[in-house]
Design an enzyme around this catalytic site. Structure first.
Site, PDB file in Angstrom:
ATOM      1  N   GLU A   1       0.815  -1.202   0.000  1.00 61.67           N
ATOM      2  CA  GLU A   1       0.000   0.000   0.000  1.00 61.67           C
ATOM      3  C   GLU A   1       0.857   1.263   0.000  1.00 61.67           C
ATOM      4  OE1 GLU A   1      -2.505  -0.082   3.389  1.00 61.67           O
ATOM      5  OE2 GLU A   1      -3.758   1.553   2.728  1.00 61.67           O
TER       6      GLU A   1
ATOM      7  N   THR B   1      -1.753   3.904  11.249  1.00 56.55           N
ATOM      8  CA  THR B   1      -1.496   5.281  11.697  1.00 56.55           C
ATOM      9  C   THR B   1       0.000   5.616  11.626  1.00 56.55           C
ATOM     10  OG1 THR B   1      -1.125   4.697  14.013  1.00 56.55           O
ATOM     11  CG2 THR B   1      -3.418   5.062  13.341  1.00 56.55           C
TER      12      THR B   1
ATOM     13  N   GLU C   1       1.845   6.541  14.004  1.00 56.18           N
ATOM     14  CA  GLU C   1       2.574   5.930  15.134  1.00 56.18           C
ATOM     15  C   GLU C   1       2.944   4.480  14.800  1.00 56.18           C
ATOM     16  OE1 GLU C   1      -0.296   7.651  15.547  1.00 56.18           O
ATOM     17  OE2 GLU C   1       0.589   9.436  16.450  1.00 56.18           O
TER      18      GLU C   1
END
Ligand SMILES: Cc1cc2nc3c(=O)[nH]c(=O)nc-3n(C[C@H](O)[C@H](O)[C@H](O)COP(=O)(O)OP(=O)(O)OC[C@H]3O[C@@H](n4cnc5c(N)ncnc54)[C@H](O)[C@@H]3O)c2cc1C
Length: 398
Positions: free
Chosen positions: A249, A379, A381
């Site tokens: 991705e 995310t 993080e």
């Protein structure tokens, strides 16, 4: 590494550019640059589908796939150039979920029958997909998901709930992670399935975002029968396939390229708009902000090239931490660009449908839309965790 394209690649780049410049003239104004408009507004969806058919006719959707599955066996770099040009022109036409995420997973993990059933239809832009992974209590920590798939003869019976499913209301099929071994609470008990969204027992309900658009959905699965032949890979081995989806991705050239175009538009606005009788472009604070964004955009584009170069040399898995870094660099750059755009527009920048709204109010809309960019697909993080563990060899912290 060499950043230059060959003369043949430059010619291809020009061909893509000419095509998108012409086609995007007919893009409905409602489209903006937002995935939300694509999934929500019928004329936008229709434009996306028509563009997809034209791209498919040219054989551009799946250039790097093998010929037997609808591709052209083209080098990965050509697909990269296509994504770069398409991103710059803010063009849709390619299913980001099916073609962008699922197809590479199928190429690596699916059996021949599954590849033949699903890849050529995707290359012809005739089937749209959604990703049925996140659940109300499983996002970053996806391995703890609880949607259950129980074997019953030639089928599995699936029960559970998915959430944040982008475009489920437009999708023909979904790819899903479900728990096939309840004894195993983490990733080892999961399987990867392909699900026809018309199967009885599937209910799709809209979730509206703060920008008021309809991209997200909740998907409820009540006694949904999924044939065993739609399981990708072995039972309880779905996590391995899902990691492949995540790695593919993230080369992010389309988003960096998209940011470059957005910056050019913002620079143009600052040259034309006046503040206190002077062009905004003369304001030192504005100039510095634009210069900073220009540096970050160029660095991002160069970085994205290095990711694909590493993928070509060392393979997708080797490049995974680099691709994870590209994900947060590209999404956070896009956020900074749009937040800066909104700041530069001043108070009128917050107005939406008004003749007073600069650039037709698109920056206040983008401001809200880009908030989620660094969450979808993992995310920032979590991406930094991946860079720390896979890239730097630090111990896992979770
Ligand atoms: C635009 C967008 C599109 C999406 N599309 C889809 C889709 O099509 N299909 C789908 O299945 N899902 C989709 N999602 C859901 C997305 O995958 C999840 O939102 C994401 O994985 C985070 O999960 P969560 O929302 O449950 O947040 P949580 O996992 O609860 O995280 C909350 C916060 O804690 C932080 N955090 C969590 N764990 C750690 C850790 N170990 N270390 C450091 N920080 C941590 C996170 O970074 C975050 O800031 C989409 C989300 C967005 C925003």
């Amino acid at each position: 590494m060499d950043f230059r394209y060959t003369p043949e690649q430059e010619a291809l780049r020009k061909e893509f550019g000419d095509f998108f410049r012409e086609e995007m003239r007919d893009c409905p104004p409602e489209m903006g640059a937002s995935m939300e408009s694509l999934f929500e507004i019928d004329v936008c969806w229709e434009f996306h589908k028509q563009l997809g058919k034209k791209l498919a006719a040219k054989g551009w959707i799946a250039m790097a796939w093998p010929k037997e599955y609808g591709g052209r066996d083209a080098p990965l770099i050509e697909q990269f150039i296509f994504n770069e040009v398409r991103g710059y022109h803010k063009a849709m036409g390619v299913d980001p979920i099916g073609v962008g995420m699922l197809a590479p997973t199928l190429l690596v993990s699916a059996n021949d029958e599954q590849k033949r059933e699903h890849l050529p239809v995707m290359a012809r832009a005739e089937r749209d997909w959604c990703q049925l992974w996140s659940e109300p209590n499983a996002g970053s920590d996806l391995a703890c998901l609880t949607t259950r798939a129980v074997r019953d003869g030639d089928d599995y019976i699936v029960n559970g709930q998915k959430i944040w499913t982008s475009g489920a209301h437009r999708a023909d099929w979904g790819f899903m992670l479900a728990r096939t071994n309840p004894e195993e609470k983490r990733s080892r008990g999961l399987s990867f399935f392909l699900v026809d969204m018309k199967t009885p027992g599937i209910t799709v309900k809209p979730l509206h975002s703060m920008a008021k658009g309809h991209m997200f959905n909740e998907v409820f699965l009540d006694d949904v029968r999924v044939p065993v032949r739609n399981r990708v890979g072995e039972e309880n081995q779905g996590w391995v396939a899902s990691q492949m989806t995540s790695n593919f991705e993230r080369s992010m050239i389309d988003l960096f390229s998209h940011a470059k175009r957005g910056l050019e538009e913002l620079v143009q606005f600052c040259k034309e708009a006046k503040w206190g009788g002077e062009p905004l472009a003369k304001n030192p604070i504005v100039r510095h902000k634009l210069a900073q964004l220009a540096i970050e955009t160029e660095a991002g584009l160069a970085y994205s090239h290095s990711v694909v170069w590493n993928q070509l040399k060392g393979g997708i898995i080797t490049a995974a931490p680099l691709a994870a870094a590209a994900k947060f660099l590209a999404t956070e750059l896009t956020q900074r660009l749009n937040y800066t755009g909104c700041e530069i527009m001043g108070l009128y920048g917050q107005v939406r449908e008004s003749r007073w709204a600069p650039m037709m109010g698109k920056y206040q809309n983008y401001y809200q839309l880009v908030m989620g960019l660094n969450m979808g697909g993992g995310t920032s993080e979590i991406m930094r965790n991946l860079v720390a563990s896979m890239g730097l060899g630090l111990p896992r912290s979770w």
